[in-house]
Write a protein that holds these residues in place. Structure first.
Motif, PDB file in Angstrom:
ATOM      1  N   PRO A 144       0.561  -1.591   0.306  1.00  0.00           N
ATOM      2  CA  PRO A 144      -0.007  -0.241  -0.004  1.00  0.00           C
ATOM      3  C   PRO A 144       0.802   1.454   0.242  1.00  0.00           C
ATOM      4  N   MET A 145       0.429   2.667   0.173  1.00  0.00           N
ATOM      5  CA  MET A 145       0.914   3.697  -0.583  1.00  0.00           C
ATOM      6  C   MET A 145       0.229   4.608   0.372  1.00  0.00           C
ATOM      7  N   LEU A 146       0.730   5.460   1.233  1.00  0.00           N
ATOM      8  CA  LEU A 146       0.848   6.246   2.163  1.00  0.00           C
ATOM      9  C   LEU A 146       1.200   7.852   1.390  1.00  0.00           C
ATOM     10  N   LEU A 147       0.447   8.317   0.805  1.00  0.00           N
ATOM     11  CA  LEU A 147       0.696   9.842   0.037  1.00  0.00           C
ATOM     12  C   LEU A 147       0.067  10.843   1.056  1.00  0.00           C
ATOM     13  N   CYS A 148       0.670  11.333   1.408  1.00  0.00           N
ATOM     14  CA  CYS A 148       0.885  12.826   2.829  1.00  0.00           C
ATOM     15  C   CYS A 148       0.426  13.751   1.792  1.00  0.00           C
ATOM     16  N   VAL A 162      -3.295  14.111   5.264  1.00  0.00           N
ATOM     17  CA  VAL A 162      -3.354  15.886   5.234  1.00  0.00           C
ATOM     18  C   VAL A 162      -3.181  16.294   6.517  1.00  0.00           C
ATOM     19  N   ALA A 163      -1.740  16.651   5.976  1.00  0.00           N
ATOM     20  CA  ALA A 163      -1.777  17.601   8.368  1.00  0.00           C
ATOM     21  C   ALA A 163      -0.407  18.433   7.295  1.00  0.00           C
ATOM     22  N   PRO A 164      -0.117  19.990   7.658  1.00  0.00           N
ATOM     23  CA  PRO A 164       0.155  20.263   7.667  1.00  0.00           C
ATOM     24  C   PRO A 164       2.103  19.433   7.209  1.00  0.00           C
ATOM     25  N   PHE A 165       2.594  18.727   7.880  1.00  0.00           N
ATOM     26  CA  PHE A 165       3.747  18.204   7.759  1.00  0.00           C
ATOM     27  C   PHE A 165       4.776  18.888   7.789  1.00  0.00           C
ATOM     28  N   THR A 166       4.867  20.482   7.897  1.00  0.00           N
ATOM     29  CA  THR A 166       6.295  21.367   7.877  1.00  0.00           C
ATOM     30  C   THR A 166       7.210  21.109   7.739  1.00  0.00           C
ATOM     31  N   ALA A 167       7.558  20.358   9.610  1.00  0.00           N
ATOM     32  CA  ALA A 167       8.616  19.545  10.333  1.00  0.00           C
ATOM     33  C   ALA A 167       9.225  18.754   8.933  1.00  0.00           C
ATOM     34  N   GLU A 168       8.526  18.012   8.401  1.00  0.00           N
ATOM     35  CA  GLU A 168       8.675  16.458   7.590  1.00  0.00           C
ATOM     36  C   GLU A 168       9.292  17.274   6.157  1.00  0.00           C
ATOM     37  N   SER A 169       8.316  18.083   5.761  1.00  0.00           N
ATOM     38  CA  SER A 169       9.174  18.343   5.429  1.00  0.00           C
ATOM     39  C   SER A 169      10.236  19.506   4.680  1.00  0.00           C
ATOM     40  N   THR A 170      11.241  19.821   5.867  1.00  0.00           N
ATOM     41  CA  THR A 170      12.209  20.858   5.623  1.00  0.00           C
ATOM     42  C   THR A 170      13.130  19.971   6.208  1.00  0.00           C
ATOM     43  N   SER A 171      13.243  19.025   6.739  1.00  0.00           N
ATOM     44  CA  SER A 171      14.213  17.827   7.090  1.00  0.00           C
ATOM     45  C   SER A 171      13.755  16.059   6.879  1.00  0.00           C
ATOM     46  N   THR A 172      15.108  15.974   6.517  1.00  0.00           N
ATOM     47  CA  THR A 172      15.020  14.476   5.626  1.00  0.00           C
ATOM     48  C   THR A 172      14.542  13.791   6.774  1.00  0.00           C
ATOM     49  N   ASP A 173      15.822  13.960   8.200  1.00  0.00           N
ATOM     50  CA  ASP A 173      15.894  13.413   9.314  1.00  0.00           C
ATOM     51  C   ASP A 173      14.178  12.761   9.579  1.00  0.00           C
ATOM     52  N   ARG A 174      13.230  14.332   9.527  1.00  0.00           N
ATOM     53  CA  ARG A 174      12.176  14.063  10.945  1.00  0.00           C
ATOM     54  C   ARG A 174      10.891  12.958   9.642  1.00  0.00           C
ATOM     55  N   MET A 175      11.585  13.966   7.851  1.00  0.00           N
ATOM     56  CA  MET A 175      10.563  12.437   6.806  1.00  0.00           C
ATOM     57  C   MET A 175      10.524  11.421   7.052  1.00  0.00           C
ATOM     58  N   ALA A 176      11.922  10.818   7.328  1.00  0.00           N
ATOM     59  CA  ALA A 176      12.458   9.471   7.739  1.00  0.00           C
ATOM     60  C   ALA A 176      11.858   8.894   9.102  1.00  0.00           C
ATOM     61  N   ALA A 177      11.991   9.669   9.751  1.00  0.00           N
ATOM     62  CA  ALA A 177      11.146   9.453  11.012  1.00  0.00           C
ATOM     63  C   ALA A 177       9.826   9.235  11.199  1.00  0.00           C
ATOM     64  N   ARG A 181       8.392   8.111   7.909  1.00  0.00           N
ATOM     65  CA  ARG A 181       7.538   7.157   7.295  1.00  0.00           C
ATOM     66  C   ARG A 181       8.038   5.972   8.368  1.00  0.00           C
ATOM     67  N   ALA A 182       8.885   5.338   9.120  1.00  0.00           N
ATOM     68  CA  ALA A 182       8.820   4.250   9.709  1.00  0.00           C
ATOM     69  C   ALA A 182       8.108   4.854  10.746  1.00  0.00           C
ATOM     70  N   ALA A 183       7.443   5.271  11.038  1.00  0.00           N
ATOM     71  CA  ALA A 183       6.000   5.777  12.091  1.00  0.00           C
ATOM     72  C   ALA A 183       4.973   4.883  11.719  1.00  0.00           C
ATOM     73  N   VAL A 184       4.909   5.632  10.370  1.00  0.00           N
ATOM     74  CA  VAL A 184       3.401   4.988   9.395  1.00  0.00           C
ATOM     75  C   VAL A 184       3.912   4.125   8.417  1.00  0.00           C
ATOM     76  N   GLY A 185       4.865   3.929   8.086  1.00  0.00           N
ATOM     77  CA  GLY A 185       5.156   2.623   7.068  1.00  0.00           C
ATOM     78  C   GLY A 185       5.394   1.385   7.365  1.00  0.00           C
ATOM     79  N   GLY A 186       6.073   0.904   8.555  1.00  0.00           N
ATOM     80  CA  GLY A 186       7.147   0.161   8.744  1.00  0.00           C
ATOM     81  C   GLY A 186       6.637  -1.511   9.065  1.00  0.00           C
ATOM     82  N   VAL A 244       5.840   5.389   1.094  1.00  0.00           N
ATOM     83  CA  VAL A 244       5.030   6.778   2.084  1.00  0.00           C
ATOM     84  C   VAL A 244       5.914   7.973   1.085  1.00  0.00           C
ATOM     85  N   VAL A 245       5.173   8.446   0.535  1.00  0.00           N
ATOM     86  CA  VAL A 245       5.542   9.997  -0.695  1.00  0.00           C
ATOM     87  C   VAL A 245       4.946  11.041   0.129  1.00  0.00           C
TER      88      VAL A 245
END
Length: 191
Positions: A11-15, A96-111, A113-118, A124-125
């Motif tokens: 499955p795909m998670l489109l954020c 659907v969410a702001p995802f502002t921290a995740e969009s500006t930090s590859t580390d936050r986005m990796a976290a 991705r791990a939290a939702v799709g592991g 996860v896109v």
């Protein structure tokens, strides 16, 4: 065993992220209808609880207030849980969410991705809806939501951590077309 979506791949998670007024909920809802995917909206998942917290503390529902901003992690954990539940049974999901921290930090986005799709090995896109401050302010004013009345204009975000950045000024159907094409490309690259 990895659950498979109805299309036969993980499955795909489109954020869908963006600043307030970018059109996240409008675009996410329209795309979920078109693709027949589950929709998980941070506001829908957490606003009733945050409203109760604000009422209990006798403060406005302004998520930028320190007393409420402290709940950011818990709000995103609730969204992640709803996404995981759907992904674990093979449902593709639009979050659907702001995802502002995740969009500006590859580390936050990796976290994230791990939290939702592991467990589901979900793809996860993060799609960032980019809009100028004036357009976003006009949209927030038109929508007239209580959360828009309280806070100041949000600071601009550099969405360098997003997988795709989309101009959010065109009509909703054009944005949905663009995202649907991206999903199809992502899906075909898995097969």
């Amino acid at each position: 065993m990895t659950p498979l979506s109805t299309s036969g791949w993980p499955p795909m998670l489109l954020c869908i992220g963006g600043l307030p007024g970018a059109g996240k909920t409008t675009v996410g809802t329209a795309l979920a209808k078109r693709l027949a995917w589950a929709l998980a909206d941070l506001d829908s998942v957490t606003t009733p609880l945050m409203s109760a917290v604000a009422a209990e503390q006798n403060i406005d529902l302004d998520l930028q207030l320190p007393a409420l901003a402290a709940f950011r992690g818990a709000r995103y954990a609730c969204l992640a849980a709803v996404c995981r539940d759907n992904l674990s049974i093979g449902r593709d999901v639009i979050a659907v969410a702001p995802f502002t921290a995740e969009s500006t930090s590859t580390d936050r986005m990796a976290a994230w991705r791990a939290a939702v799709g592991g467990d589901a090995q979900a793809r996860v896109v993060l799609a960032w809806l980019d809009v100028d401050a004036g357009t976003a302010a006009r949209r927030r004013h038109r929508r007239g939501a209580p959360r828009d009345a309280a806070g100041a204009d949000p600071a601009p975000v550099d969405p360098s951590g997003a997988d795709i950045v989309i101009d959010a000024r065109p009509r909703v159907d054009r944005i949905v077309d663009c995202l649907a094409q991206h999903v199809r490309r992502q899906s075909s690259s898995v097969n």
